[in-house]
Design a protein around this motif. Structure first.
Motif, PDB file in Angstrom:
ATOM      1  N   GLY A  35      -0.620   8.864   3.530  1.00 59.97           N
ATOM      2  CA  GLY A  35      -0.399   7.736   2.592  1.00 59.97           C
ATOM      3  C   GLY A  35      -0.599   6.842   3.221  1.00 59.97           C
ATOM      4  O   GLY A  35      -0.459   6.635   4.180  1.00 59.97           O
ATOM      5  N   SER A  36      -1.562   6.282   2.015  1.00 60.64           N
ATOM      6  CA  SER A  36      -2.232   4.828   2.161  1.00 60.64           C
ATOM      7  C   SER A  36      -2.275   4.185   0.828  1.00 60.64           C
ATOM      8  O   SER A  36      -2.335   5.319   0.098  1.00 60.64           O
ATOM      9  N   VAL A  37      -2.231   2.827   0.940  1.00 64.26           N
ATOM     10  CA  VAL A  37      -3.163   2.110  -0.266  1.00 64.26           C
ATOM     11  C   VAL A  37      -4.068   1.517   0.443  1.00 64.26           C
ATOM     12  O   VAL A  37      -3.824   0.589   1.032  1.00 64.26           O
ATOM     13  N   TYR A  38      -5.271   1.637  -0.482  1.00 58.41           N
ATOM     14  CA  TYR A  38      -6.554   0.414  -0.263  1.00 58.41           C
ATOM     15  C   TYR A  38      -6.900  -0.798  -1.232  1.00 58.41           C
ATOM     16  O   TYR A  38      -6.143  -0.151  -2.941  1.00 58.41           O
ATOM     17  N   VAL A  39      -6.909  -1.073  -1.014  1.00 66.16           N
ATOM     18  CA  VAL A  39      -7.343  -2.868  -2.393  1.00 66.16           C
ATOM     19  C   VAL A  39      -8.212  -3.522  -0.544  1.00 66.16           C
ATOM     20  O   VAL A  39      -8.462  -3.723  -0.221  1.00 66.16           O
TER      21      VAL A  39
END
Lengths: 403, 86
Positions: free
Chosen positions: A128-132
């Motif tokens: 799982g990842s969160v790209y900003v």
């Protein structure tokens, strides 16, 4: 509301960058063995002297036997950004270096983070990842997840991925107020199969659904008299892509080599179809070092509503260069090798290096279509004539540290 | 504003056809598994970096993000959003 002024002072921005790097290195030192730090520096320059510096790093550190933490950080400093209008800021004679794709002329900074958490155990990998990403006129945030499972004695890998982008485009200058929010939902599936000890094949399918503000107002369309008009594009788009890949290994003497062919077909509901053929040959020249040669061909058709000049009565109209047909060619070379063991082992000494150069040629066939039809030349190709080419080169250097 | 679902319905059918064709190909590929079993002891070369689908994941990630805007292409890579630095 965003504006063209920097949102953070430069010193504060640099302190944040330094803090991120320190935290990442600290996490790597605190984690179990198996941490890897990749540093890359990419430099891009095109025929119109537009440049782009992109330093980036990727850190993967093991938290336990099955859990690992990843952090990817990217910085872009570009010289062709956020197009402005004005007598001294338009066209190739405006004393500004314009980006050929966006028509933009400002020097700006973009930075993005992509932290990820991965579970890997007995052939099952869940991540799982969160790209900003942030830049002067664009903010993007994207949570994503993926699952991959090996079976058939690890000869077959089946995977799926999901990502949802929450983007906000806030054009500046003369284009203030012409942007909006955009959502992109991407679903992907992959199957990889090893056929022989030297043969691997793969198949990937991707479905992308986009809605909201999907335009790019920095390149306005023009009417038959050459006057600029407001861009209008549909507010939804569905796209599908399928790609197949075959990797065939071979031996030259005792040294391994491989040939990698990847072909991708894309089609969307705006009428754009494209094909990409990417061929790479890699060959070890020693136990640890290899070179890679690459050739890539790309071709796309235009959007159904794209024209080089508009009457003004059309429902949709765009001057975005990406909505028009063109062909591009890329050739490149890369080398990668390990540093000698005699250098010793330390967290501060790199283990590998890599260096690559890609050179791309993009034709302006889209503008030629307009010229043949007797239409006035579009602003989207203001940099080059109809029979000219857009050329660009990319250099990337990298170091890998096994911490 | 007219919705593109109604404006370009024939393209949706083509996209759906492509995805179905991909699914069929996936099924055919999956059926190969019974006759394509490489023992673990023979997988040394398959695990080499130059035999991977992504030889350098970081390089691939940077390219999938940067290439579309540099090339001005819509469908050339898997990058689908996330800002452009342009």
């Amino acid at each position: 509301m965003l504006n063209s002024a920097p949102r953070f002072p430069r010193a504060a921005r640099l302190r944040r960058i330094a803090l991120w790097i320190a935290l990442a290195l600290g996490a790597a030192q605190a984690g179990e063995s198996g941490s890897v730090l990749d540093l890359k520096y990419e430099f891009f320059r095109d025929r119109n002297k537009v440049w782009n510096h992109t330093p980036a790093f990727s850190l993967r550190t093991a938290l336990s036997r099955v859990w690992s933490l990843g952090w990817e950080q990217e910085f872009d400093v570009v010289s062709g950004a956020s197009r402005r209008l004005g007598a001294d800021k338009v066209g190739q004679f405006g004393d500004r270096n314009l980006d050929a794709v966006s028509g933009a002329s400002k020097v700006e900074l973009r930075y993005s983070e992509n932290p990820s958490l991965t579970y890997s155990n007995k052939g099952t990998v869940v991540s799982g990842s969160v790209y900003v990403s942030r830049e002067n006129d664009y903010i993007s945030m994207a949570p994503a997840g993926s699952l991959a499972m090996d079976f058939n004695d690890r000869n077959t890998t089946l995977g799926g991925s999901y990502a949802e982008f929450f983007d906000d485009f806030r054009p500046t200058g003369a284009f203030t107020g012409m942007g909006g929010k955009k959502r992109i939902r991407s679903l992907g599936g992959t199957l990889a199969q090893s056929l022989t000890p030297l043969t691997l094949v793969g198949l990937t399918g991707t479905w992308i659904n986009s809605w909201g503000f999907l335009g790019h107002p920095y390149n306005p369309p023009m009417d038959v008299s050459g006057a600029m008009m407001t861009e209008e594009v549909p507010n939804t788009k569905q796209a599908g892509a399928v790609s197949g890949q075959i990797i065939q290994g071979y031996h030259l003497g005792d040294l391994l080599g491989s040939a990698n062919l990847d072909y991708r077909r894309y089609q969307d509901s705006w009428g754009i179809k494209s094909g990409t053929a990417d061929f790479k040959v890699s060959q070890y020249y020693s136990e640890s070092g290899y070179i890679r040669l690459r050739a890539r061909y790309y071709n796309q058709t235009g959007a159904l509503f794209a024209k080089t000049a508009y009457a003004g009565t059309e429902t949709y109209r765009t001057g975005d260069i990406r909505m028009f047909p063109f062909t591009s060619f890329l050739v490149g070379a890369k080398a990668s090798d390990a540093f000698p063991d005699s250098w010793g082992k330390s967290a501060f000494l790199p283990d590998r290096w890599d260096l690559k150069f890609d050179y791309m040629l993009r034709d302006t066939r889209g503008d030629k279509v307009g010229a043949d039809a007797g239409e006035p030349r579009s602003i989207r190709y203001q940099l080059y004539g109809a029979d000219e080419y857009y050329l660009q080169g990319v250099v990337m250097a990298g170091l890998t540290f096994n911490l | 504003m007219i919705n593109s679902r109604s404006y370009f319905p024939h393209n949706l059918a083509r996209i759906a056809g492509s995805v179905l064709a991909a699914g069929a190909a996936v099924g055919m590929l999956a059926s190969l598994e019974g006759c394509a079993r490489v023992p673990q002891r023979d997988r040394e070369f398959l695990s080499d970096p130059i035999m991977q689908r992504q030889e350098d994941p970081m390089e691939s990630g940077l390219e999938s993000h940067d290439m579309p805007r540099r090339e001005g292409a819509v469908g050339g890579s898997s990058g689908s959003g996330g800002g452009c630095g342009c």
